[in-house]
Design a protein around this motif. Structure first.
Motif, PDB file in Angstrom:
ATOM      1  N   UNK D 277      48.093  48.895  49.506  1.00  0.00           N
ATOM      2  CA  UNK D 277      46.968  49.253  48.653  1.00  0.00           C
ATOM      3  C   UNK D 277      47.305  48.907  47.207  1.00  0.00           C
ATOM      4  N   UNK D 278      46.555  48.020  46.626  1.00  0.00           N
ATOM      5  CA  UNK D 278      46.734  47.702  45.215  1.00  0.00           C
ATOM      6  C   UNK D 278      45.565  48.264  44.428  1.00  0.00           C
ATOM      7  N   UNK D 279      44.431  47.637  44.643  1.00  0.00           N
ATOM      8  CA  UNK D 279      43.220  48.123  44.008  1.00  0.00           C
ATOM      9  C   UNK D 279      43.132  47.736  42.542  1.00  0.00           C
ATOM     10  N   UNK D 280      42.191  48.381  41.881  1.00  0.00           N
ATOM     11  CA  UNK D 280      41.909  48.030  40.486  1.00  0.00           C
ATOM     12  C   UNK D 280      42.929  48.658  39.547  1.00  0.00           C
ATOM     13  N   UNK D 281      42.925  48.203  38.316  1.00  0.00           N
ATOM     14  CA  UNK D 281      43.746  48.778  37.255  1.00  0.00           C
ATOM     15  C   UNK D 281      42.874  49.708  36.408  1.00  0.00           C
ATOM     16  N   UNK D 282      43.539  50.513  35.622  1.00  0.00           N
ATOM     17  CA  UNK D 282      42.796  51.276  34.620  1.00  0.00           C
ATOM     18  C   UNK D 282      42.414  50.375  33.461  1.00  0.00           C
ATOM     19  N   UNK D 283      41.323  50.670  32.812  1.00  0.00           N
ATOM     20  CA  UNK D 283      40.908  49.941  31.602  1.00  0.00           C
ATOM     21  C   UNK D 283      41.889  50.274  30.483  1.00  0.00           C
ATOM     22  N   UNK D 284      42.172  49.326  29.613  1.00  0.00           N
ATOM     23  CA  UNK D 284      41.477  48.046  29.420  1.00  0.00           C
ATOM     24  C   UNK D 284      41.981  46.892  30.277  1.00  0.00           C
ATOM     25  N   UNK D 285      42.925  47.117  31.211  1.00  0.00           N
ATOM     26  CA  UNK D 285      43.307  46.013  32.106  1.00  0.00           C
ATOM     27  C   UNK D 285      42.104  45.612  32.945  1.00  0.00           C
ATOM     28  N   UNK D 286      41.795  44.337  32.955  1.00  0.00           N
ATOM     29  CA  UNK D 286      40.640  43.824  33.665  1.00  0.00           C
ATOM     30  C   UNK D 286      41.058  43.242  35.007  1.00  0.00           C
ATOM     31  N   UNK D 287      40.153  43.236  35.988  1.00  0.00           N
ATOM     32  CA  UNK D 287      40.470  42.546  37.245  1.00  0.00           C
ATOM     33  C   UNK D 287      40.612  41.045  37.008  1.00  0.00           C
ATOM     34  N   UNK D 288      41.258  40.368  37.946  1.00  0.00           N
ATOM     35  CA  UNK D 288      41.376  38.913  37.846  1.00  0.00           C
ATOM     36  C   UNK D 288      40.006  38.260  37.903  1.00  0.00           C
ATOM     37  N   UNK D 289      39.824  37.165  37.210  1.00  0.00           N
ATOM     38  CA  UNK D 289      38.631  36.343  37.394  1.00  0.00           C
ATOM     39  C   UNK D 289      38.775  35.586  38.722  1.00  0.00           C
ATOM     40  N   UNK D 290      37.677  34.995  39.158  1.00  0.00           N
ATOM     41  CA  UNK D 290      37.718  34.229  40.409  1.00  0.00           C
ATOM     42  C   UNK D 290      38.747  33.092  40.292  1.00  0.00           C
ATOM     43  N   UNK D 291      38.778  32.444  39.147  1.00  0.00           N
ATOM     44  CA  UNK D 291      39.725  31.330  38.967  1.00  0.00           C
ATOM     45  C   UNK D 291      41.161  31.827  39.007  1.00  0.00           C
ATOM     46  N   UNK D 292      41.401  32.996  38.428  1.00  0.00           N
ATOM     47  CA  UNK D 292      42.753  33.540  38.452  1.00  0.00           C
ATOM     48  C   UNK D 292      43.169  33.942  39.862  1.00  0.00           C
ATOM     49  N   UNK D 293      42.224  34.512  40.601  1.00  0.00           N
ATOM     50  CA  UNK D 293      42.531  34.886  41.988  1.00  0.00           C
ATOM     51  C   UNK D 293      42.893  33.640  42.796  1.00  0.00           C
ATOM     52  N   UNK D 294      42.161  32.582  42.563  1.00  0.00           N
ATOM     53  CA  UNK D 294      42.433  31.332  43.269  1.00  0.00           C
ATOM     54  C   UNK D 294      43.820  30.796  42.900  1.00  0.00           C
ATOM     55  N   UNK D 295      44.133  30.872  41.596  1.00  0.00           N
ATOM     56  CA  UNK D 295      45.451  30.426  41.135  1.00  0.00           C
ATOM     57  C   UNK D 295      46.562  31.248  41.803  1.00  0.00           C
ATOM     58  N   UNK D 296      46.341  32.547  41.846  1.00  0.00           N
ATOM     59  CA  UNK D 296      47.313  33.457  42.465  1.00  0.00           C
ATOM     60  C   UNK D 296      47.541  33.079  43.925  1.00  0.00           C
ATOM     61  N   UNK D 297      46.451  32.840  44.626  1.00  0.00           N
ATOM     62  CA  UNK D 297      46.552  32.480  46.039  1.00  0.00           C
ATOM     63  C   UNK D 297      47.355  31.184  46.196  1.00  0.00           C
ATOM     64  N   UNK D 298      47.090  30.227  45.321  1.00  0.00           N
ATOM     65  CA  UNK D 298      47.823  28.963  45.399  1.00  0.00           C
ATOM     66  C   UNK D 298      49.325  29.155  45.221  1.00  0.00           C
ATOM     67  N   UNK D 299      49.701  30.031  44.278  1.00  0.00           N
ATOM     68  CA  UNK D 299      51.142  30.211  44.007  1.00  0.00           C
ATOM     69  C   UNK D 299      51.852  30.782  45.236  1.00  0.00           C
ATOM     70  N   UNK D 300      51.151  31.647  45.986  1.00  0.00           N
ATOM     71  CA  UNK D 300      51.745  32.160  47.218  1.00  0.00           C
ATOM     72  C   UNK D 300      51.665  31.124  48.334  1.00  0.00           C
ATOM     73  N   UNK D 301      50.496  30.476  48.477  1.00  0.00           N
ATOM     74  CA  UNK D 301      50.280  29.567  49.605  1.00  0.00           C
ATOM     75  C   UNK D 301      51.167  28.329  49.504  1.00  0.00           C
ATOM     76  N   UNK D 302      51.312  27.773  48.305  1.00  0.00           N
ATOM     77  CA  UNK D 302      52.077  26.526  48.175  1.00  0.00           C
ATOM     78  C   UNK D 302      53.560  26.756  48.431  1.00  0.00           C
ATOM     79  N   UNK D 303      53.973  28.001  48.429  1.00  0.00           N
ATOM     80  CA  UNK D 303      55.356  28.320  48.759  1.00  0.00           C
ATOM     81  C   UNK D 303      55.495  28.900  50.164  1.00  0.00           C
ATOM     82  N   UNK D 304      54.393  28.789  50.936  1.00  0.00           N
ATOM     83  CA  UNK D 304      54.483  29.150  52.351  1.00  0.00           C
ATOM     84  C   UNK D 304      54.341  30.628  52.656  1.00  0.00           C
ATOM     85  N   UNK D 305      53.834  31.408  51.720  1.00  0.00           N
ATOM     86  CA  UNK D 305      53.719  32.850  51.952  1.00  0.00           C
ATOM     87  C   UNK D 305      52.317  33.247  52.408  1.00  0.00           C
ATOM     88  N   UNK D 306      51.360  32.373  52.244  1.00  0.00           N
ATOM     89  CA  UNK D 306      49.992  32.670  52.718  1.00  0.00           C
ATOM     90  C   UNK D 306      49.491  31.479  53.513  1.00  0.00           C
TER      91      UNK D 306
END
Lengths: 306, 306, 306, 306
Positions: D277-306
């Motif tokens: 369980x991760x979930x959201x952060x408290x403000x003022x921390x903002x959730x990732x944008x769609x582009x950031x989420x995609x970037x995050x996924x790539x960093x895991x996937x390109x190293x074989x973790x996703x």
């Protein structure tokens, strides 16, 4: 000749230790070729992979182009067969870098070490640097080694640019002096299919760099404690990490003293203590103060070197 | 000749606006002297105090020494009587700076603008820089102006060094591009008995600099909006601060665009829009991307200049 | 109450000088309310616009929330009618900032000064900060003043965020301590249709800030040389710039000493010399060394204040 | 109790991997204790040495003191016997740090992790920090671990201060998140007679840190890839460096993504992908944008973790 160069590049094994040699001057601030040759004679008897000429520790920004090339010629004459001569040839403009690269190759360099241009920092993004290095590598008669030293340039060659450039047939490796071991590990990781060779740019993180996949080091401290750095390399290569760690730890403070803390004047002072010719620097570099000399001595003595 | 130089220094009034002129290149990246002359012809009709040649905006690190001197000669020939020619002559080593200073004077410079040496940042303390500038000023046939541009050099000339150097008879002022208005005010304050003249190094803080005691400005934006900067100066000199403020405010964003944000390529692009020859930069400086060109246009247009 | 607050915000004129008051402690590091009141009594006789309570110079990060609020209450009681009380209420989280803002208003604050949250610097982009300040301003019973102090926070509130936030009816101005006069001029320019008020965050650039359009200053040095800063403001408002410059220049070094160079311990030491209660700081802030005290004295004495 | 504490300190072995646990929130930004317990249940089955609670990744600056202590109590209840609970207790003032340290110990912490105070950066020199940590360690019922994270604090705990503090009987080690491997090696070297334990503060340089003498790591990435980090530790301990290197290299990019590049919101997003369980952060921390989420996924996937 491009084909020739590619074959040469493929063959060129950079692994090992290199001192980026200092340039001795006379009292009148002229290059002292006699003292230089005496240093070279001593270095010839050490198990270095080769020498770096016109790196930061050689005060190359203070030499004229003629002096820079003449020192390379002198090193070539003195270097035993089988040792590599890597010469600095980075200038601010691409055209000047291409021209100096050609002169260095003609003077006997086996490879060139090309510093990131940095004056217009704000515009030296990955795109500009990739174009710069690609042009230089396209034109260079000898293999090219990228050279990243953010403490002097205020610029970090972007990792993506390094990865991109590692695919160039005439770019064989990089020297990284930033000391960011995570970055070094990642460069090794992302270039592993390219036979790209990473050299640590300082003795302070040499063992850690070997640990994450570097193949050697260009270390100012090798001007002073050359045999010890070659021994550290040997221990790492043999996997004798416990012994390596003990030796590495004793080198951190002397290394910091002759680089980050007190710079080239300290390197040259320490050379004098260990049997080499260091001497004064060209202006505006000033000699160490008495307090700095004392500090320098302490950093060596407290680690058992003096 | 030292006596002569001192007298000259005492006489030399720096107050006013100077464009640090850009260097136009041909498609083949050669200096385009015809286009340069056309720019000079236009600048001759503006109420500038003079021109700065071989400043950062002239891409001087990308020119050979011969090219640098030749451009100074060309500017000298084109410059109307009574206008000052200030030439950049800073090199990394003291000896090279002395030599280039002499060449610049011989080529017609009325004064030299000497950048802080910066490669060995860690050792360029006040002591080293005072020695450097003192030697250069001792040897220079023309008055010397200190030149501090931390964004490019990663180094701030210590205020104590500026104050010390202000006492040298052949050092007549400084150009400060750091934008720290407190520092500029303090330099004025601490050198007030020395007839030391401070020039603002950017149009973004020109009015504030006049307010705290600067006498002029060397402003990249003067290559583009030269008349407007001269008008801003006039309003400040007349104490018409309300009008000055309105004009100053409209200049901040265009200025940031052609300096900190987008650099020399943007300066040259904007010059084209305003009737001057800018053209391409030498490599590794890249032309603006389409998005950057659009951003540049917006910064001028939203302030009513396009 | 939103309507009420908007009307209040519209009315609130921030123009003038504010000392961000120091917090005196007893030998046991407790808040010394008696000494605080004596300081307040003296400040009441000066032509300040008001006081800032729980700014950086009040050591607010070292006070508990209860102590912070109690000091605000004490200042409210002591403050003459017509003087503004601006209270710091910035916390790291948005929810804590909202709650403390409400408490400060209840304790008598006329406005709140809200520091940028900064712990997660890498994520505090314009978007996050706009959301934070919008929520705080939406909820605040009193007008909000943005507070940017990069030297402490390592973060510069983006100019675009300031411009965006200036449109909020309950955000009436900003205090900017960064000292970038170009930025201050640009904030004034880009918010001119919003009746947005800019306060200089330091006495070092107060005159220049007035020159480019600021309406006042929150200046640590006003704890020590309050009348002199009010006089500087008067000269600027009257357009007597020559006299203003002479006074401004004498304030730069004392100001740097009690802020950037030697910090809150120096401010409190200087307060003692000028008839106020400063005293010790809370740990881990250490008292000045003898050498630092001597340096502090010199900075005041060499400018004719001691 | 000091004697007791010293004996405890002497006994406390820190070696191993610790996730600095994230704090799950409900949609209304309240601490979600049910989700926290589910995470803890999963972590209990991994070969961690223990857990760090109220580290940077736990958003501790956004929790009230009551919330901070309550989470520690919850972790204590859920933690299997033999696992260490290390709790963050660093505040800006020394007195608040002492008080929170006592509360954390009472709530069940086996040791406290004390962040460098940093608001008044300019005054937080070695002397101030030594006094701060000495007082805290003198008063603490449990052993103290120094915590250096310059990316968040803008401050580097001076090496000399670390060496000095290593002699305190109740200071057992440090967590260093700066990533300077030379510094880590030097800390190990200069504290070798003190049984002082160094923990790497990030997974990016974990292998290199083991290589130069660190005993473990507090790694945000352990919230996501906990078993893999424990495996990396095992390979390092067994001297199986080649296998370790392959695994280390695949962890660098995912680690950078959840720390330096995209921060806590990315860590929490990645936790969701890997069954926590991760979930959201408290403000003022903002959730990732769609582009950031995609970037995050790539960093895991390109190293074989996703």
């Amino acid at each position: 000749s491009r084909t020739h160069s590619r074959a040469a590049a493929a063959r060129l094994d950079l692994s090992g230790i290199y001192p980026p040699i200092a340039t001795p001057f006379t009292a009148g601030e002229e290059v002292d070729h006699r003292k230089l040759e005496e240093n070279l004679h001593k270095y010839a008897q050490m198990p270095f992979k080769g020498l770096v000429v016109q790196g930061s520790n050689g005060e190359y920004p203070y030499l004229t182009e003629e002096e820079q090339v003449e020192v390379v010629r002198a090193v070539r004459r003195a270097l035993p067969p089988g040792k590599l001569l890597m010469a600095g040839s980075g200038c601010e403009s691409t055209r000047a870098t291409v021209q100096l690269t050609e002169k260095m190759a003609a003077a006997g360099a086996d490879a060139v070490l090309v510093l990131t241009p940095c004056f217009y920092k704000g515009r030296m993004d990955g795109c500009a640097l990739v174009q710069h290095y690609t042009k230089v590598a396209d034109c260079s008669p000898v293999p090219v080694v990228l050279y990243n030293v953010p403490a002097n340039t205020g610029l970090d060659l972007p990792l993506e640019a390094v990865v991109h450039l590692s695919q160039h047939p005439n770019i064989v490796g990089c020297k990284d002096s930033g000391g960011d071991i995570t970055r070094i590990g990642l460069i090794v990781h992302k270039t592993q299919t390219q036979d790209f060779q990473v050299l640590a740019g300082s003795a302070g993180f040499l063992m850690a760099a070997y640990c994450v996949g570097a193949v050697g080091g260009v270390c100012a401290l090798a001007n002073v404690l050359g045999r010890e750095l070659c021994e550290l390399q040997r221990l790492c290569w043999l996997g004798r990490w416990e012994e390596a760690r003990v030796l590495q730890q004793r080198l951190i403070e002397p290394n910091a003293a002759v680089t980050r803390k007190l710079g080239v004047p300290a390197l040259k002072q320490a050379m004098e203590w260990f049997g080499f010719h260091g001497g004064a620097c060209r202006s505006p570099l000033q000699p160490l103060t008495a307090a700095e000399t004392e500090q320098l001595r302490r950093e060596f003595a407290s680690n058992g070197w003096l």
